[in-house]
Design an enzyme around this catalytic site. Structure first.
Site, PDB file in Angstrom:
ATOM      1  N   ASN A   9      29.027  38.933  42.065  1.00  0.00           N
ATOM      2  CA  ASN A   9      28.136  40.013  41.633  1.00  0.00           C
ATOM      3  C   ASN A   9      28.950  41.002  40.803  1.00  0.00           C
ATOM      4  OD1 ASN A   9      26.338  42.111  41.350  1.00  0.00           O
ATOM      5  ND2 ASN A   9      26.437  42.761  43.487  1.00  0.00           N
ATOM      6  N   TRP A  10      28.616  41.093  39.531  1.00  0.00           N
ATOM      7  CA  TRP A  10      29.400  41.981  38.648  1.00  0.00           C
ATOM      8  C   TRP A  10      28.908  43.427  38.660  1.00  0.00           C
ATOM      9  CZ3 TRP A  10      30.263  38.886  33.432  1.00  0.00           C
ATOM     10  CH2 TRP A  10      31.107  37.809  33.691  1.00  0.00           C
ATOM     11  N   LYS A  11      27.815  43.671  39.379  1.00  0.00           N
ATOM     12  CA  LYS A  11      27.244  45.030  39.419  1.00  0.00           C
ATOM     13  C   LYS A  11      27.068  45.559  37.984  1.00  0.00           C
ATOM     14  CE  LYS A  11      29.415  45.666  43.836  1.00  0.00           C
ATOM     15  NZ  LYS A  11      29.515  46.518  44.970  1.00  0.00           N
ATOM     16  N   HIS A  95      19.524  43.852  46.983  1.00  0.00           N
ATOM     17  CA  HIS A  95      20.918  44.239  47.216  1.00  0.00           C
ATOM     18  C   HIS A  95      20.946  45.636  47.823  1.00  0.00           C
ATOM     19  CE1 HIS A  95      25.040  45.472  46.380  1.00  0.00           C
ATOM     20  NE2 HIS A  95      25.326  44.177  46.350  1.00  0.00           N
ATOM     21  N   GLU A  97      22.657  48.163  47.291  1.00  0.00           N
ATOM     22  CA  GLU A  97      22.728  49.284  46.333  1.00  0.00           C
ATOM     23  C   GLU A  97      21.350  49.574  45.748  1.00  0.00           C
ATOM     24  OE1 GLU A  97      25.991  47.747  44.047  1.00  0.00           O
ATOM     25  OE2 GLU A  97      27.368  48.205  45.694  1.00  0.00           O
ATOM     26  N   GLU A 167      24.935  41.139  53.856  1.00  0.00           N
ATOM     27  CA  GLU A 167      25.814  42.109  53.216  1.00  0.00           C
ATOM     28  C   GLU A 167      25.760  43.423  53.984  1.00  0.00           C
ATOM     29  OE1 GLU A 167      27.270  41.005  49.409  1.00  0.00           O
ATOM     30  OE2 GLU A 167      25.735  42.474  48.919  1.00  0.00           O
ATOM     31  N   GLY A 173      31.907  47.467  48.660  1.00  0.00           N
ATOM     32  CA  GLY A 173      32.438  48.429  47.694  1.00  0.00           C
ATOM     33  C   GLY A 173      33.765  49.048  48.103  1.00  0.00           C
ATOM     34  N   SER A 210      33.464  43.211  50.563  1.00  0.00           N
ATOM     35  CA  SER A 210      34.926  43.305  50.493  1.00  0.00           C
ATOM     36  C   SER A 210      35.619  41.958  50.735  1.00  0.00           C
ATOM     37  CB  SER A 210      35.448  44.354  51.470  1.00  0.00           C
ATOM     38  OG  SER A 210      34.985  45.637  51.111  1.00  0.00           O
ATOM     39  N   GLY A 231      31.911  40.751  45.241  1.00  0.00           N
ATOM     40  CA  GLY A 231      31.768  41.801  44.239  1.00  0.00           C
ATOM     41  C   GLY A 231      33.056  41.965  43.452  1.00  0.00           C
TER      42      GLY A 231
HETATM   43  C1  PEP Z   1      28.480  43.366  46.586  1.00  0.00           C
HETATM   44  O1  PEP Z   1      28.287  44.328  45.872  1.00  0.00           O
HETATM   45  O2  PEP Z   1      27.559  42.588  46.804  1.00  0.00           O
HETATM   46  C2  PEP Z   1      29.799  43.141  47.165  1.00  0.00           C
HETATM   47  C3  PEP Z   1      29.950  42.187  48.017  1.00  0.00           C
HETATM   48  O3  PEP Z   1      30.796  43.972  46.732  1.00  0.00           O
HETATM   49  P1  PEP Z   1      32.329  43.968  47.145  1.00  0.00           P
HETATM   50  O4  PEP Z   1      32.788  42.548  47.294  1.00  0.00           O
HETATM   51  O5  PEP Z   1      33.020  44.679  46.026  1.00  0.00           O
HETATM   52  O6  PEP Z   1      32.432  44.714  48.436  1.00  0.00           O
END
Ligand code: PEP
Length: 272
Positions: A9-11, A95, A97, A167, A173, A210, A231
């Protein structure tokens, strides 16, 4: 055993030029990979560049959202047919976010999931509890509620076409801390129980939050973890490839060994 699904996921990061540059590095590293499904989810503006760059590979491209309608007066939304027309195969739905900052609810998650299915996209439906919910021991209750209100009404045929991503909000994040495998085991088991009441199909359940090269293998080794949703660590080609390699190694140790032995014990980056 199902192939693990590895999703990046590139956000809200990268331009189309940066997308093309990513794939130029990523493609040769995963071109021969047959042992996992790879789904890269860039922002909408990069989808066309990603689809073009992924042509001829097994890499799928996913969007980070999908509208619940085919078309209409929905400023700022992108519909399933529009995504299909660009060559997108998957769509992230719900998601955390989007739930946290953009008012996404279990009800809209259901509508978006149904729209994705109707227009031939594979929804990656996200669920997960917040920190205070985990701390009060409500993880399973929250996941069950998100499931019941969100997607429990899908038909068995529809369940056969979705992916779920667990998640936990507190794990995602820069300020997040990865969930421990024991926590993930319990959470995924709760999701699996809810699923089993609705379908016999082995819906893949991914873990996200993470994920990095050090924790990927222990997480992927959990029985109900069918892949990882990554992410930050998926934003560079070598970063994501290292994680994919870790996961593949946990899934097929014997085959891996055979490949290594055939090659004199030195595995090549592309051969996993
Ligand atoms: C995400 O945003 O779905 C995610 C898993 O982010 P990260 O791996 O950076 O925690």
């Amino acid at each position: 055993m199902r192939k693990p699904v590895m999703s990046g996921n590139w956000k809200m990061y990268k331009t189309p030029a940066e997308t093309t540059a990513f794939f130029e590095k990523f493609r040769p590293l995963v071109e021969k990979s047959e042992h996992c499904e790879i789904v890269i989810c860039p922002p909408f503006t990069n989808l066309a560049a990603a689809v073009e760059a992924a042509k001829g590979t097994r890499i799928s491209v996913g969007s980070q959202n999908v509208a619940w309608a085919k078309d209409g007066a929905f400023t700022g939304e992108i519909s399933g047919p529009m995504l299909k027309a660009v060559g997108v195969a998957h769509a992230i739905v719900g998601h955390s976010e989007r739930r946290q900052y953009f008012g996404e609810t279990d009800e809209t998650v259901l509508k978006r999931t149904q729209a994705a299915l109707e227009f031939g996209l594979t929804p990656i439906v996200c669920v997960g509890e917040r920190l205070e919910e985990r701390e009060s021991g409500a993880t399973e209750a929250v996941l069950t509620k998100q499931f019941q209100k969100g997607i429990a009404g899908l038909t068995p045929e529809q369940f056969a076409k979705i992916v779920i991503a667990y998640e936990p909000v507190w794990a995602i994040g820069e300020r997040g801390a990865p969930a421990q495998p024991e926590h993930v085991r319990v959470a995924h088991a709760a999701i699996r129980r809810a699923l089993q009441e609705r379908t016999t199909h082995p819906v893949p359940i991914l873990y996200g939050g993470s994920v990095n090269v050090d924790n990927a293998a222990p997480l992927a080794m959990e029985r109900e973890v069918d892949g990882l949703f990554v992410g930050r660590a998926a934003w560079t080609a070598p970063g994501l490839v290292d994680i994919v390699r870790e996961v593949i190694a946990t899934r097929r140790p014997l085959e891996h060994l055979a490949i290594d032995l055939n090659r004199g014990g030195i595995p090549e980056a592309a051969d996993f």
